[in-house]
Design an enzyme around this catalytic site. Structure first.
Site, PDB file in Angstrom:
ATOM      1  CG  ASP A   1      -2.332   0.493   0.883  1.00  0.00           C
ATOM      2  OD1 ASP A   1      -2.395   1.677   0.498  1.00  0.00           O
ATOM      3  OD2 ASP A   1      -3.322  -0.233   0.997  1.00  0.00           O
TER       4      ASP A   1
ATOM      5  CG  HIS B   1      -5.120   3.725  -0.275  1.00  0.00           C
ATOM      6  ND1 HIS B   1      -4.667   2.425  -0.249  1.00  0.00           N
ATOM      7  CD2 HIS B   1      -6.253   3.708  -1.023  1.00  0.00           C
ATOM      8  CE1 HIS B   1      -5.498   1.659  -0.950  1.00  0.00           C
ATOM      9  NE2 HIS B   1      -6.469   2.417  -1.440  1.00  0.00           N
TER      10      HIS B   1
ATOM     11  CB  SER C   1      -9.085   0.536  -1.709  1.00  0.00           C
ATOM     12  OG  SER C   1      -8.168   0.535  -2.749  1.00  0.00           O
TER      13      SER C   1
END
Ligand SMILES: *[C@@H]1O[C@H](CO)[C@@H](O)[C@H](O)[C@H]1NC(C)=O
Ligand SMILES: *[C@@H]1O[C@H](CO)[C@@H](O)[C@H](O)[C@H]1NC(C)=O
Ligand SMILES: *[C@@H]1O[C@H](CO)[C@@H](O)[C@H](O)[C@H]1NC(C)=O
Ligand SMILES: *[C@@H]1O[C@H](CO)[C@@H](O)[C@H](O)[C@H]1NC(C)=O
Ligand SMILES: *[C@@H]1O[C@H](CO)[C@@H](O)[C@H](O)[C@H]1NC(C)=O
Ligand SMILES: *[C@@H]1O[C@H](CO)[C@@H](O)[C@H](O)[C@H]1NC(C)=O
Length: 750
Positions: free
Chosen positions: A153, A210, A535
């Site tokens: 990530d 994220h 996601s």
């Protein structure tokens, strides 16, 4: 200042290089990163010595610096990453001419320029969150104790309270991973690995958000007082709060490189992760031998690692799903039953419920002029609003046009608008998001937007206001609803394998965030944010996999996946079939097996198991060449010496059947393993797809002991020559007094 330096510095290096190599015309920018697959020489396979010299062997593939016919030198090729565990191969900077030279070398298999890899978040503007919704998912399980979850990530913000290590045991003895030296002080028993993969000077620190969000979702520890703006106070936690986290930063600025992603997969296998959570994919679907994430996942699966990937955000269009290999869990996204409600109240007293996180108490809910400023370009940017007077007005905007929702609000605010009503387009339909807008706003559905436009057109003085209603939990018994953006089947790479496999929470998901999205910095560091995307659903399922792995250490990745799929829910909170973004029953290409039900997955009764070698007849059956199959499984395979099966025949927990126009009958066998009660009798129940006859043989499976494997056959045939629709959907369920083991069926009839 920093920016200016940053811009000039690389420019300087470039000039110096050119001075030193003054006769070189070809410049470094002709070099492109290629992913190269090579084949081990037969006599050398797996020997210790060979393994130690792997890098020099890889380097031997790089051609010596070439001089072109015009006398110019090509720039020197450069090894970027050596892969050891995911496949035999490497990433290197090469020119097309160098690749050509390499193709003639013995052991060369393939070389492709690295692809664009994208994160699967639809909305990454500033969202602001409430308390964790995932509480309860792990009830009755081990909280994921002892399990290591690796994430590929954008890095992680280690000081976030979600990554505290209270109550955490030390990492298992098998753990070989580590933290970057200058990051080691941030690591603890929760965050046990943190690596970066950009050119060696990167950091695992998350500057995007994220990765912090997905890490918090999958395995954030308990955090008390995780409220924002005094709303939704409570304890937040990830799905597997006692699992360990290993972060591999492959997207330092939000852009991910394929060579780094593969290097991270390679390292995570070596390090000893149990679950890999991958919320990204290369763009475009392709055959498995051309999909390096699928190839890497195959090696991970062979070592018992469960690989969970996002399905992609290219819905609602058919055949848009990515990460589709059968050894990967492919996760779609759906809503949860929490709304951050903001209601548009029109001058005609009609009300339309939408969502917004930003709910300022100071906003006076009095009627103001309502305007739909630019119908040819309704996306609300500074340019589309520039010649229109929207001062003090409520402005109607349409989603999309490449403009994030929050930016639209900013443009409206800058042009003097008082508030915004954001309406969906026809594709997003009823999928709305609670964004942290900068002005009073509400996000409404497409149907509601059309009604608002109708009202605007019906009067010379349209007015509206917005009424904020705060957080409503439990108000939406439509949930879970498949998100419009969640990618759909069928699976173009292998039509006989149904994808996506499953859906899970992925709309307006609250989890850890690296910084405060409020104006005032939260000194306790209790920063949370809302994001939407597959996601976000992927780490939920990765967390469930960790719980199951902890509860059933001997289960294979395929068994864990089967347990999740055959126990998934196919009805919503109301008890009706799960709906899609149009609020009509969703088809199986949207939901796969259904919505994850973790506590049922913990006790599935039967599993459809698969061993790594079971995939070889499947891959040969896809008509791949020996070369192509060998690339995927990372050893030499000669398909003429293997059995071949059709893809629908793989022992998968779902059915995707191609009957086609010629009305051929298809028969498949399946093997089920008893992981429930020792003596259990199961009966087959079929919900027949329209225009299809389904015959199961035998219709009863009587198990007498644990881990017993029984086989059944199922035959599909058309009941009419001209079918009503191209696809038909149904279910095959094995039920006992205690268990219900359901497989979805999709039949292609056209
Ligand atoms: C949440 O906590 C804040 C600060 O501790 C408090 O002011 C507020 O009333 C609480 N809200 C609820 C709904 O309990
Ligand atoms: C509408 O937007 C387009 C595209 O930005 C722009 O060219 C046009 O001037 C706008 N129309 C008005 C009336 O402002
Ligand atoms: C959204 O849901 C409503 C029901 O609330 C339905 O009438 C409408 O057709 C749905 N679809 C779209 C595109 O908004
Ligand atoms: C693959 O197996 C077949 C049948 O045994 C044999 O004829 C063929 O030569 C083999 N191919 C390779 C590349 O070894
Ligand atoms: C399975 O058990 C049932 C009784 O529960 C019995 O009627 C049936 O014949 C058995 N089937 C087989 C194949 O043994
Ligand atoms: C199917 O085909 C038959 C004859 O070709 C025709 O009479 C019938 O109307 C068709 N049915 C449908 C549902 O199209």
């Amino acid at each position: 200042m920093d920016n200016i330096h940053g811009a000039i510095f690389p420019f300087f290096i470039f000039i110096l290089l050119n001075l030193q190599m003054s006769h070189i015309v070809a410049s470094d920018d002709q070099l492109q990163t290629y992913i190269v697959h090579v084949q081990m020489p037969h006599n050398q396979i797996s020997t210790q010595e060979f393994s130690e010299n792997l890098e020099s062997w890889y380097e031997s593939f790089l051609p010596a610096t070439l001089t072109t016919s015009s006398g110019d030198q090509e720039p020197s090729p450069r090894l970027v990453y050596s892969y050891r565990h995911i496949f035999s191969g490497f990433a290197a900077k090469l020119t097309p001419i160098q690749v050509e030279a390499m193709e003639k070398m013995e052991g060369f298999l393939s070389a492709k320029p690295q692809r664009v890899i994208t994160l699967h978040t639809t909305h990454s503007p500033r969202f602001l969150g409430l308390s964790g919704q995932s509480r309860g998912l792990w009830r009755g399980s081990n909280y994921g104790k002892g399990v290591i979850i690796g994430l590929l990530d954008t890095g992680i913000r280690p000081e976030h309270p979600s990554f505290n290590d209270e109550g955490m045991p030390p990492p298992p003895a098998k753990w070989k991973g580590s933290c970057e030296i200058d990051f080691a002080a941030h690591c603890n028993r929760k965050l046990i690995g943190a690596r970066s993969f950009e050119g060696g000077n990167g950091t695992p620190m998350d500057f995007v958000g994220h990765g912090t969000h997905t890490s918090g979702t999958v395995a954030g520890n308990f955090v008390k007082g995780a409220g924002v703006f005094g709303q939704a106070n409570g304890t937040a936690a990830g799905v597997a709060p006692l699992s360990h986290i290993a972060m591999y930063n492959v997207c330092p600025s939000g852009a991910c490189s394929e060579s780094s992603t593969l290097a991270a997969m390679d390292m995570s296998i070596h390090d000893g992760v149990d679950v890999l959570s991958i919320s990204l994919a290369s763009t475009g679907s392709s055959a498995y031998y051309d999909d390096n994430i699928a190839i890497g996942a195959f090696s991970a699966m062979e070592k018992g690692i469960f690989v969970s990937c996002s399905a992609g955000n290219s819905g609602p269009f058919l055949a848009s799903v990515s990460n589709v290999a059968p050894w990967i869990l492919t996760v779609g996204a759906s809503t949860i039953n929490r709304k951050i409600k903001a209601t548009a109240l029109l001058g005609n007293r009609k009300q339309f419920n939408g969502e917004s996180f930003f709910q300022p108490k100071s906003f006076k809910s009095t009627q103001r002029i309502l305007i739909f400023p630019n119908r040819t370009s309704p996306y609300c940017t500074a340019a589309t609003l520039k010649s229109i007077n929207i001062k003090e007005k409520i402005v109607l905007c349409v989603v999309g046009g490449g403009v994030p929702a929050v930016s639209k609000g900013l443009a409206v605010q800058n042009a003097g608008g008082a508030a915004m009503i954001l309406m969906n387009d026809v594709y997003l339909a009823n999928t709305t998001s609670a964004s942290a807008h900068v002005l009073p706003a509400t996000h409404v559905s497409y149907a509601d937007g059309l009604n608002i436009i109708k009202y605007i057109d019906s009067t010379t003085t349209p007015t509206a206001t917005i009424i904020f209603k705060g957080t409503i939990i439990g108000g939406d018994n439509h949930a879970p609803v498949v998100a419009a953006f969640s990618s759909r089947g069928p699976n173009a790479a292998s039509p006989g394998i149904l994808k996506p496999d499953i859906i899970g929470p992925g709309v307006n998901i609250l989890a850890a965030w690296p910084y405060s999205v409020e104006n005032n910095f939260n000194s306790a560091g209790l920063n949370f944010n809302f994001l939407s995307g597959t996601s976000m659903s992927c780490p939920h399922l990765s967390g469930v996999a960790a719980l199951l792995k902890s509860a059933h250490p001997s289960w294979s990745p395929a068994a864990i996946k089967s347990a999740m799929m055959t126990t998934a829910d196919i009805v919503n909170l109301k008890g009706n079939r799960i709906e899609d973004e149009t609020f009509h029953p969703a088809d199986i290409f949207a939901v796969g097996s259904g919505h994850i039900n973790p506590s049922r997955a913990n006790n599935p009764g039967l599993v459809y198991d698969l061993q790594p070698t079971d995939y070889i007849p499947y891959l040969c059956g896809l008509s791949y060449s020996n070369h192509e199959v060998s690339i995927i499984v990372n050893h030499n395979v000669n398909c003429s010496r293997e059995s071949r099966i059709s893809d629908s025949q793989l022992n998968y927990p779902s059915f995707s059947v191609i009957l086609g126009k010629n009305a051929r009958t298809q028969t498949y066998s399946r093997k089920v393993t008893n992981v429930g009660g020792a003596q259990t009798n199961y009966i087959a129940h079929v919900i027949k797809p329209r225009d299809v006859v389904v015959k199961v043989e035998p219709t009863m499976l009587n198990f007498t002991k644990l881990n017993q494997v029984l086989t059944y056959k199922v035959t599909f045939s058309r009941s009419v020559t001209n079918a009503t629709a191209d696809f038909a959907h149904g279910y095959l369920t094995w039920t006992s007094t205690k268990y219900s083991v359901r497989s979805p069926i999709v039949v292609l009839l056209s």
